[in-house]
Design a protein around this motif. Sequence first.
Motif, mmCIF file in Angstrom:
data_model
loop_
_atom_site.group_PDB
_atom_site.id
_atom_site.type_symbol
_atom_site.label_atom_id
_atom_site.label_comp_id
_atom_site.label_asym_id
_atom_site.label_seq_id
_atom_site.Cartn_x
_atom_site.Cartn_y
_atom_site.Cartn_z
ATOM 1 N N THR A 166 -14.703 8.583 -17.023
ATOM 2 C CA THR A 166 -14.571 7.375 -18.179
ATOM 3 C C THR A 166 -14.508 7.815 -19.735
ATOM 4 O OG1 THR A 166 -16.850 7.117 -18.433
ATOM 5 C CG2 THR A 166 -15.600 6.021 -16.422
ATOM 6 N N GLY A 187 -17.483 3.694 -21.267
ATOM 7 C CA GLY A 187 -17.479 3.153 -19.973
ATOM 8 C C GLY A 187 -16.180 3.195 -19.433
ATOM 9 N N GLN A 188 -16.088 2.461 -18.287
ATOM 10 C CA GLN A 188 -14.781 2.323 -17.386
ATOM 11 C C GLN A 188 -14.047 1.053 -17.884
ATOM 12 O OE1 GLN A 188 -15.040 2.572 -13.095
ATOM 13 N NE2 GLN A 188 -14.124 0.389 -13.097
ATOM 14 N N ASP A 189 -14.677 0.209 -17.928
ATOM 15 C CA ASP A 189 -13.798 -1.205 -18.508
ATOM 16 C C ASP A 189 -13.737 -1.411 -19.870
ATOM 17 O OD1 ASP A 189 -12.967 -3.724 -18.697
ATOM 18 O OD2 ASP A 189 -14.109 -4.869 -17.300
ATOM 19 N N ASP A 239 -17.561 -1.243 -25.082
ATOM 20 C CA ASP A 239 -17.479 -0.442 -23.851
ATOM 21 C C ASP A 239 -18.277 0.903 -24.356
ATOM 22 O OD1 ASP A 239 -17.561 0.196 -21.332
ATOM 23 O OD2 ASP A 239 -15.371 1.065 -21.504
ATOM 24 N N ASP A 280 -21.866 3.113 -25.327
ATOM 25 C CA ASP A 280 -23.246 3.160 -25.596
ATOM 26 C C ASP A 280 -23.755 4.091 -26.605
ATOM 27 O OD1 ASP A 280 -26.020 2.800 -24.877
ATOM 28 O OD2 ASP A 280 -25.773 4.757 -23.797
ATOM 29 N N ASP A 312 -15.462 -2.928 -11.573
ATOM 30 C CA ASP A 312 -16.199 -1.670 -11.942
ATOM 31 C C ASP A 312 -16.457 -0.702 -10.470
ATOM 32 O OD1 ASP A 312 -16.802 -2.098 -14.617
ATOM 33 O OD2 ASP A 312 -18.376 -3.359 -14.076
ATOM 34 N N ASN A 313 -15.446 -0.618 -9.727
ATOM 35 C CA ASN A 313 -15.497 0.203 -8.695
ATOM 36 C C ASN A 313 -14.415 1.308 -8.640
ATOM 37 O OD1 ASN A 313 -13.319 -1.559 -7.961
ATOM 38 N ND2 ASN A 313 -13.937 -1.954 -5.978
ATOM 39 N N TYR A 337 -20.143 -2.367 -21.395
ATOM 40 C CA TYR A 337 -20.432 -1.124 -20.841
ATOM 41 C C TYR A 337 -21.648 -1.195 -19.942
ATOM 42 C CZ TYR A 337 -22.569 3.622 -20.968
ATOM 43 O OH TYR A 337 -22.983 4.877 -20.710
ATOM 44 N N ASP A 338 -21.181 -0.225 -18.659
ATOM 45 C CA ASP A 338 -21.933 -0.182 -17.648
ATOM 46 C C ASP A 338 -22.387 1.245 -17.290
ATOM 47 O OD1 ASP A 338 -23.195 -0.370 -15.267
ATOM 48 O OD2 ASP A 338 -21.360 -0.501 -13.828
ATOM 49 N N THR A 339 -21.682 2.204 -17.212
ATOM 50 C CA THR A 339 -22.044 3.624 -17.156
ATOM 51 C C THR A 339 -20.811 4.465 -17.647
ATOM 52 O OG1 THR A 339 -23.386 5.214 -15.974
ATOM 53 C CG2 THR A 339 -21.544 4.032 -15.023
ATOM 54 N N SER A 340 -21.312 5.741 -17.944
ATOM 55 C CA SER A 340 -20.387 6.642 -18.257
ATOM 56 C C SER A 340 -20.150 7.773 -17.362
ATOM 57 C CB SER A 340 -20.570 7.192 -19.737
ATOM 58 O OG SER A 340 -19.572 8.197 -20.329
#
Length: 376
Positions: free
Chosen positions: A360, A346-348, A331, A333, A287-288, A353-356
């Motif tokens: 992404t 999100g990214q992955d 992925d 939200d 996630d980077n 899901y982490d953030t948007s």
Amino acid sequence: MRSTFKKAGLALLAPSLVAASPLAKMAKRDASDYTDNAVCSADALMKYYQTDNTGLWGKDLWWQSANFMTSLATLTSLNSDYLSEHGDVFANTFDTATGYGNYANFLDNFYDDEGWWGNAWLDVYDVTGNQTYLQAAIIIYQDIINGLGTPCGGIWWSKDQTYVSAISNGLYIELAAGIAARVGQDQVSDYLPNAQQAWDWFFSVGLIGSDNMVSDGVDKDNNCAPTGSKFTYNQGVILGAAAELYKATGNQTILEQAAVLANASSAAGSAITDSNGILHDGCDESDNCDSTAAMFKGPYIRGLAKLQLAYPHDNWKDFITTNAQSIWNNDLDFEQSDSGSSCSLGQDWAGPYDTSTAITQGAALDALNAALAVTQ
């Protein structure tokens, strides 16, 4: 002829530039309802439009915004209702975005940036029929051909002439072939021979390894040996280029060459997929990804979809729909309120899901558009 959209700041833009579409309120999410999913996701992408730089989707997102233009053009080609919702974005960006960086005619120091914009304006031309956008793509092409003549052949990555990259050359092929397929017969010879020559070069210079994966570039200081990682977008842009070159030539061999690459890259467990066949770049797992790498998966799946439409294969269709459904199931939200639904991606694509971000969101929208295109 220039479009006549009034130059304005966000507060003065037409309501359709920022308003949600009629489909934005969804009863319940369904991973295979690609139309509703793409529209809700595109609405979420539009929340970033004009927030920092006029005509763009966020601060310093120059070439990424060209990709977002393509995403919106693709969606409007698949769902004509969406043109009435956000179609004025095309004219607004055309009239105002070049003020960022003073990039007259969407030209800057990087030939890949110019390639993204040139191909985006071809996509906008396809959905609007406005010759202004075709002419914009031609002006960009005329600048890009100044980058021919590297020690390895092909197009330079930048006007500094430091690197020979796969991405600048893949986009150049796609643009040259795309223009050839859209102009009159009396102009085809101005573009098609260059597209064909660049295609042949791409397959002969050493960019493609024994695993049928495309390296990032070739080293001009080391006998033009392949160099760099095998990023997703390098695998996909050449597939879109194949579809455009086939459209311009009718040469089936081009599709067959591209099919070998598509089969290699889309196979589960390839250099750019996980064991379940979900697309990723190396940075996705941690996630980077930065604002460059986070965009890469979108052009890959967009290119594969273009090839699928020109040369259908069940395994490519399955790959596209599997990734689109993984985004929606793993992925996403999803929020619903009285004002409508919000679909943040999100990214992955394998989740969680982490953030948007705008990036992404745009990349994942390409996957939803692709699934809609290949299942219609």
